[in-house]
Write a protein that holds these residues in place. Structure first.
Motif, PDB file in Angstrom:
ATOM      1  N   PHE A 194       0.869  -1.181   0.000  1.00 42.57           N
ATOM      2  CA  PHE A 194       0.000   0.000   0.000  1.00 42.57           C
ATOM      3  C   PHE A 194       0.903   1.226   0.000  1.00 42.57           C
ATOM      4  CE2 PHE A 194      -2.778  -3.309   1.321  1.00 42.57           C
ATOM      5  CZ  PHE A 194      -4.040  -2.938   0.863  1.00 42.57           C
ATOM      6  N   LEU A 195       0.664   2.123  -0.955  1.00 42.51           N
ATOM      7  CA  LEU A 195       1.577   3.238  -1.187  1.00 42.51           C
ATOM      8  C   LEU A 195       0.944   4.570  -0.814  1.00 42.51           C
ATOM      9  CD1 LEU A 195       4.235   4.410  -2.425  1.00 42.51           C
ATOM     10  CD2 LEU A 195       3.031   4.429  -4.635  1.00 42.51           C
ATOM     11  N   PHE A 196       1.683   5.361  -0.024  1.00 41.45           N
ATOM     12  CA  PHE A 196       1.364   6.773   0.181  1.00 41.45           C
ATOM     13  C   PHE A 196       2.471   7.592  -0.449  1.00 41.45           C
ATOM     14  CE2 PHE A 196       2.345  10.732   2.261  1.00 41.45           C
ATOM     15  CZ  PHE A 196       1.127  11.394   2.243  1.00 41.45           C
ATOM     16  N   VAL A 197       2.093   8.625  -1.211  1.00 40.64           N
ATOM     17  CA  VAL A 197       3.061   9.557  -1.775  1.00 40.64           C
ATOM     18  C   VAL A 197       2.607  10.972  -1.435  1.00 40.64           C
ATOM     19  CG1 VAL A 197       4.146  10.461  -3.864  1.00 40.64           C
ATOM     20  CG2 VAL A 197       3.646   8.021  -3.694  1.00 40.64           C
ATOM     21  N   GLY A 198       3.509  11.769  -0.879  1.00 41.53           N
ATOM     22  CA  GLY A 198       3.162  13.152  -0.584  1.00 41.53           C
ATOM     23  C   GLY A 198       4.111  13.758   0.424  1.00 41.53           C
ATOM     24  N   VAL A 199       3.929  15.051   0.658  1.00 46.65           N
ATOM     25  CA  VAL A 199       4.707  15.731   1.684  1.00 46.65           C
ATOM     26  C   VAL A 199       4.159  15.313   3.043  1.00 46.65           C
ATOM     27  CG1 VAL A 199       5.447  17.975   2.585  1.00 46.65           C
ATOM     28  CG2 VAL A 199       5.094  17.669   0.121  1.00 46.65           C
ATOM     29  N   LEU A 200       5.041  15.020   3.974  1.00 43.73           N
ATOM     30  CA  LEU A 200       4.617  14.513   5.287  1.00 43.73           C
ATOM     31  C   LEU A 200       4.203  15.683   6.175  1.00 43.73           C
ATOM     32  CD1 LEU A 200       7.346  11.755   5.838  1.00 43.73           C
ATOM     33  CD2 LEU A 200       5.323  11.744   4.360  1.00 43.73           C
ATOM     34  N   ARG A 201       2.944  16.077   6.037  1.00 45.23           N
ATOM     35  CA  ARG A 201       2.398  17.203   6.791  1.00 45.23           C
ATOM     36  C   ARG A 201       1.357  16.716   7.795  1.00 45.23           C
ATOM     37  NH1 ARG A 201       4.352  21.614   4.231  1.00 45.23           N
ATOM     38  NH2 ARG A 201       4.561  21.604   1.949  1.00 45.23           N
ATOM     39  N   TYR A 202       0.967  17.635   8.685  1.00 40.16           N
ATOM     40  CA  TYR A 202       0.074  17.271   9.783  1.00 40.16           C
ATOM     41  C   TYR A 202      -1.273  16.756   9.294  1.00 40.16           C
ATOM     42  CZ  TYR A 202      -2.824  21.443   9.143  1.00 40.16           C
ATOM     43  OH  TYR A 202      -3.704  22.376   8.635  1.00 40.16           O
ATOM     44  N   TYR A 203      -1.754  17.258   8.167  1.00 43.49           N
ATOM     45  CA  TYR A 203      -3.107  16.931   7.733  1.00 43.49           C
ATOM     46  C   TYR A 203      -3.185  15.672   6.876  1.00 43.49           C
ATOM     47  CZ  TYR A 203      -1.653  19.431   3.454  1.00 43.49           C
ATOM     48  OH  TYR A 203      -0.996  19.851   2.322  1.00 43.49           O
ATOM     49  N   LYS A 204      -2.058  15.000   6.656  1.00 48.49           N
ATOM     50  CA  LYS A 204      -2.053  13.814   5.790  1.00 48.49           C
ATOM     51  C   LYS A 204      -2.590  12.562   6.482  1.00 48.49           C
ATOM     52  CE  LYS A 204      -0.236  15.766   2.110  1.00 48.49           C
ATOM     53  NZ  LYS A 204      -0.944  15.839   0.818  1.00 48.49           N
ATOM     54  N   GLY A 205      -2.809  12.608   7.786  1.00 45.44           N
ATOM     55  CA  GLY A 205      -3.388  11.457   8.481  1.00 45.44           C
ATOM     56  C   GLY A 205      -2.460  10.263   8.590  1.00 45.44           C
ATOM     57  N   LEU A 206      -1.159  10.485   8.540  1.00 44.95           N
ATOM     58  CA  LEU A 206      -0.222   9.360   8.505  1.00 44.95           C
ATOM     59  C   LEU A 206      -0.072   8.672   9.849  1.00 44.95           C
ATOM     60  CD1 LEU A 206       2.402  10.915   6.087  1.00 44.95           C
ATOM     61  CD2 LEU A 206       0.781   9.077   5.595  1.00 44.95           C
ATOM     62  N   ASP A 207      -0.350   9.373  10.937  1.00 41.57           N
ATOM     63  CA  ASP A 207      -0.365   8.685  12.231  1.00 41.57           C
ATOM     64  C   ASP A 207      -1.458   7.619  12.254  1.00 41.57           C
ATOM     65  OD1 ASP A 207      -2.269  10.696  12.056  1.00 41.57           O
ATOM     66  OD2 ASP A 207      -2.081  11.322  14.134  1.00 41.57           O
ATOM     67  N   THR A 208      -2.596   7.922  11.624  1.00 41.96           N
ATOM     68  CA  THR A 208      -3.678   6.930  11.525  1.00 41.96           C
ATOM     69  C   THR A 208      -3.271   5.768  10.628  1.00 41.96           C
ATOM     70  OG1 THR A 208      -5.309   8.697  11.813  1.00 41.96           O
ATOM     71  CG2 THR A 208      -6.115   6.607  10.933  1.00 41.96           C
ATOM     72  N   LEU A 209      -2.540   6.063   9.542  1.00 35.93           N
ATOM     73  CA  LEU A 209      -2.061   4.991   8.662  1.00 35.93           C
ATOM     74  C   LEU A 209      -1.123   4.058   9.418  1.00 35.93           C
ATOM     75  CD1 LEU A 209      -1.690   3.568   5.960  1.00 35.93           C
ATOM     76  CD2 LEU A 209      -0.016   5.321   5.330  1.00 35.93           C
ATOM     77  N   LEU A 210      -0.254   4.593  10.259  1.00 30.97           N
ATOM     78  CA  LEU A 210       0.654   3.748  11.028  1.00 30.97           C
ATOM     79  C   LEU A 210      -0.122   2.868  12.013  1.00 30.97           C
ATOM     80  CD1 LEU A 210       3.615   6.211  11.747  1.00 30.97           C
ATOM     81  CD2 LEU A 210       3.449   4.456   9.970  1.00 30.97           C
ATOM     82  N   GLU A 211      -1.127   3.432  12.651  1.00 30.83           N
ATOM     83  CA  GLU A 211      -1.961   2.630  13.559  1.00 30.83           C
ATOM     84  C   GLU A 211      -2.703   1.539  12.789  1.00 30.83           C
ATOM     85  OE1 GLU A 211      -4.536   5.203  15.766  1.00 30.83           O
ATOM     86  OE2 GLU A 211      -2.896   6.540  16.358  1.00 30.83           O
ATOM     87  N   ALA A 212      -3.183   1.875  11.586  1.00 33.08           N
ATOM     88  CA  ALA A 212      -3.870   0.878  10.759  1.00 33.08           C
ATOM     89  C   ALA A 212      -2.900  -0.227  10.344  1.00 33.08           C
ATOM     90  CB  ALA A 212      -4.480   1.546   9.529  1.00 33.08           C
ATOM     91  N   ALA A 213      -1.673   0.141  10.009  1.00 31.52           N
ATOM     92  CA  ALA A 213      -0.676  -0.853   9.625  1.00 31.52           C
ATOM     93  C   ALA A 213      -0.373  -1.793  10.772  1.00 31.52           C
ATOM     94  CB  ALA A 213       0.597  -0.146   9.160  1.00 31.52           C
ATOM     95  N   ALA A 214      -0.409  -1.285  11.998  1.00 29.36           N
ATOM     96  CA  ALA A 214      -0.193  -2.141  13.166  1.00 29.36           C
ATOM     97  C   ALA A 214      -1.346  -3.132  13.352  1.00 29.36           C
ATOM     98  CB  ALA A 214      -0.041  -1.279  14.414  1.00 29.36           C
ATOM     99  N   ARG A 215      -2.531  -2.735  12.943  1.00 30.84           N
ATOM    100  CA  ARG A 215      -3.705  -3.601  13.090  1.00 30.84           C
ATOM    101  C   ARG A 215      -3.760  -4.699  12.027  1.00 30.84           C
ATOM    102  NH1 ARG A 215      -8.477  -1.487  15.795  1.00 30.84           N
ATOM    103  NH2 ARG A 215      -7.982   0.409  16.967  1.00 30.84           N
ATOM    104  N   CYS A 216      -3.397  -4.350  10.777  1.00 34.68           N
ATOM    105  CA  CYS A 216      -3.604  -5.314   9.680  1.00 34.68           C
ATOM    106  C   CYS A 216      -2.321  -6.006   9.230  1.00 34.68           C
ATOM    107  CB  CYS A 216      -4.258  -4.628   8.482  1.00 34.68           C
ATOM    108  SG  CYS A 216      -3.228  -3.368   7.695  1.00 34.68           S
ATOM    109  N   ASP A 217      -1.177  -5.474   9.612  1.00 33.60           N
ATOM    110  CA  ASP A 217       0.117  -6.082   9.303  1.00 33.60           C
ATOM    111  C   ASP A 217       0.370  -6.225   7.804  1.00 33.60           C
ATOM    112  OD1 ASP A 217       2.555  -6.970  10.366  1.00 33.60           O
ATOM    113  OD2 ASP A 217       2.010  -9.070  10.040  1.00 33.60           O
TER     114      ASP A 217
END
Length: 374
Positions: A194-217
Motif C-alpha cells: 500500500f503506497l502513500f506519496v506526498g509531503v509529510l504534513r500534519y493533515y495527511k493522516g499518517l499517524d492513523t495509517l501507522l496505527e492501521a498498519a499495526a492492526r492489519c500487518d
C-alpha cells in the motif's frame, strides 16, 4: 500567462506544484504561453527554463505561519505582469494578495482556489479584510471540485464569479521509469504494498495509517519527506512496525516505479487542507484502487466510494485497516476499481479537458479587458 504561487518545481514538489505544471502543459497545447513567478531558497533572482514554462525564482526571505515572503516579488510581479495577458494566482497565499494590491497591476486575474485556510484560524480572521479586497479585484475564481465549492464558506459567498475546473493529468507527461530504477525499487520495496506519496504534513493522516498498519500487518511504503517525518518514524518505532518502510524523497523515476509495483494507493488525509489529492489522480493513471477519507473535499470527488476505491471516516485506524484488508483479500475487486479509476481519469480529469477549460478562461479574460498598468 503569469502563474503566481509561493513554491514551484524544482525547488519543491507537491500537489499544487504538479497542478500548475499540468495546467501549463495542458493549456499550452491550445496555444497558451506560461511563466511561473515563485519564491525559492536562492540568494538572487534566478531563471530556469522548464518544458512547461519559464520559472522565475525570487529569494525567499521570511515564512511566518507558512506564508512565504520576499520583497523582490513586488518588482518582479510588475515586470512580468507587463508581459502577460492574464495573471493566474494560486490560493491560499496571503502575500500574493498584498503583492497584487500594492503593485498597481490592472491585468485580468484568474485565481485557482486550492484550499481554505484551516490551521491559522486567528490569522485568517485578521486576514479577511485583505482577502475581501483582493477577491474584489479578481475576475474569475476556480474551485477544484464541486465538493469543495459546496463545503467552503468562502467559496459559497462568491456566487457567479466562482466556477469548477478539476485538477487533471496528461498521461504523456509521465515518463515510465528506467529499468535500473524499476529493478532497484523492486529490490528495496517488493510488490503488492500500500503506497502513500506526498509531503509529510500534519493533515495527511499518517499517524492513523501507522496505527492501521499495526492492526492489519499489511506492507506499507510511505514516500516523501516533510515536517512530520521524525515524529512519524518515532511512532512507527514505538509501534514496532516492521511492515512499514519510509522511502523518503523520491525522484520522478522512483515514484513511477513505486506506483507500478504497489497494489493500492492509501491517502488518509484527515483535514480540509487536503482539498483534492493529485496523488489520487496519479494512482488512477496507474489503474490502482484508492483508499481515501471523507473530509468533504475533492478527495471524495476523485475517489468514488465503492467504484474507484474505498472511502473511510478520517482518523479511524480500524476502518482504514479494514479497507486495506478488503482490497488485499479481494484482488479481483481491487483490479476492477483500478480500471474504473483509470476510466474516470480519462473521462473527468484528462489534461485535454482541463487545458481547454483554462484556455477558454484565459481567452475570455484577455479579450474582455484592455490591460493597463496602474
Amino acid at each position: 500567462m503569469l502563474q503566481f504561487y509561493r513554491t514551484y518545481l524544482p525547488e519543491s514538489h507537491g500537489g499544487v506544484e504538479e497542478a500548475i505544471r499540468q495546467i501549463c502543459i495542458a493549456s499550452g497545447a491550445f496555444g497558451a504561453q506560461h511563466r511561473v513567478l515563485t519564491l525559492a531558497r536562492t540568494k538572487r533572482v534566478a531563471e530556469i527554463q522548464r518544458p512547461e514554462a519559464q520559472v522565475i525564482q525570487a529569494p525567499l526571505q521570511w515564512a511566518p505561519a507558512s506564508c512565504s515572503m520576499g520583497y523582490e516579488l513586488f518588482r518582479l510581479y510588475r515586470e512580468h505582469a507587463e508581459w502577460a495577458d492574464v495573471i493566474h494566482i494560486h490560493y491560499p497565499w496571503p502575500f500574493a494578495d498584498l503583492v497584487h494590491l500594492l503593485s498597481g497591476v490592472r491585468k485580468p486575474v484568474v485565481l485557482t482556489y486550492h484550499s481554505d485556510i484551516v490551521r491559522q484560524r486567528l490569522l485568517e480572521h485578521l486576514y479577511r479584510p485583505l482577502r475581501s479586497l483582493f477577491f474584489s479585484r479578481v475576475d474569475s475564481i476556480v474551485a477544484t471540485s464541486p465538493n469543495y465549492q459546496a463545503s467552503s464558506p468562502v467559496l459559497r459567498e462568491l456566487g457567479e464569479k466562482c466556477s469548477v475546473i478539476p485538477l487533471g493529468l496528461s498521461p504523456d507527461t509521465y515518463e515510465p521509469p528506467k529499468e535500473e530504477v524499476r529493478a532497484r525499487m523492486l529490490e528495496q520495496y517488493g510488490t503488492d504494498f500500500f503506497l502513500f506519496v506526498g509531503v509529510l504534513r500534519y493533515y495527511k493522516g499518517l499517524d492513523t495509517l501507522l496505527e492501521a498498519a499495526a492492526r492489519c500487518d499489511l506492507p506499507v511504503v510511505i514516500a516523501g519527506h516533510g515536517p512530520e517525518e521524525a515524529r512519524l518514524k518515532a511512532q512507527a518505532q514505538a509501534l514496532g512496525l516492521t511492515n512499514v518502510k519510509f522511502a523518503g524523497f523520491v525522484t520522478d523515476d522512483e515514484k513511477q516505479a513505486l506506483f507500478e509495483q504497489c497494489s493500492a494507493i492509501v491517502f488518509p488525509s484527515c483535514v480540509r487542507s487536503e482539498a483534492f489529492g493529485v496523488t489520487l489522480l496519479e494512482g488512477q493513471l496507474h489503474s490502482k484502487p484508492l483508499i481515501s477519507c471523507d473530509i468533504g473535499t475533492g478527495t471524495t470527488f476523485v475517489n468514488l466510494a465503492g467504484k474507484t476505491g474505498l472511502v473511510v471516516p478520517p482518523n479511524d485506524a480500524a476502518a482504514l485497516a479494514q479497507a486495506m484488508q478488503t482490497l488485499a483479500e479481494q484482488p479481483l475487486k481491487a483490479e476492477q476499481m483500478g480500471r474504473a479509476g483509470r476510466e474516470r481519469l480519462e473521462r473527468v480529469f484528462s489534461g485535454e479537458q482541463v487545458g481547454r477549460a483554462y484556455f477558454d478562461i484565459y481567452q475570455r479574460l484577455a479579450t474582455q479587458k484592455q490591460p493597463v498598468l496602474g
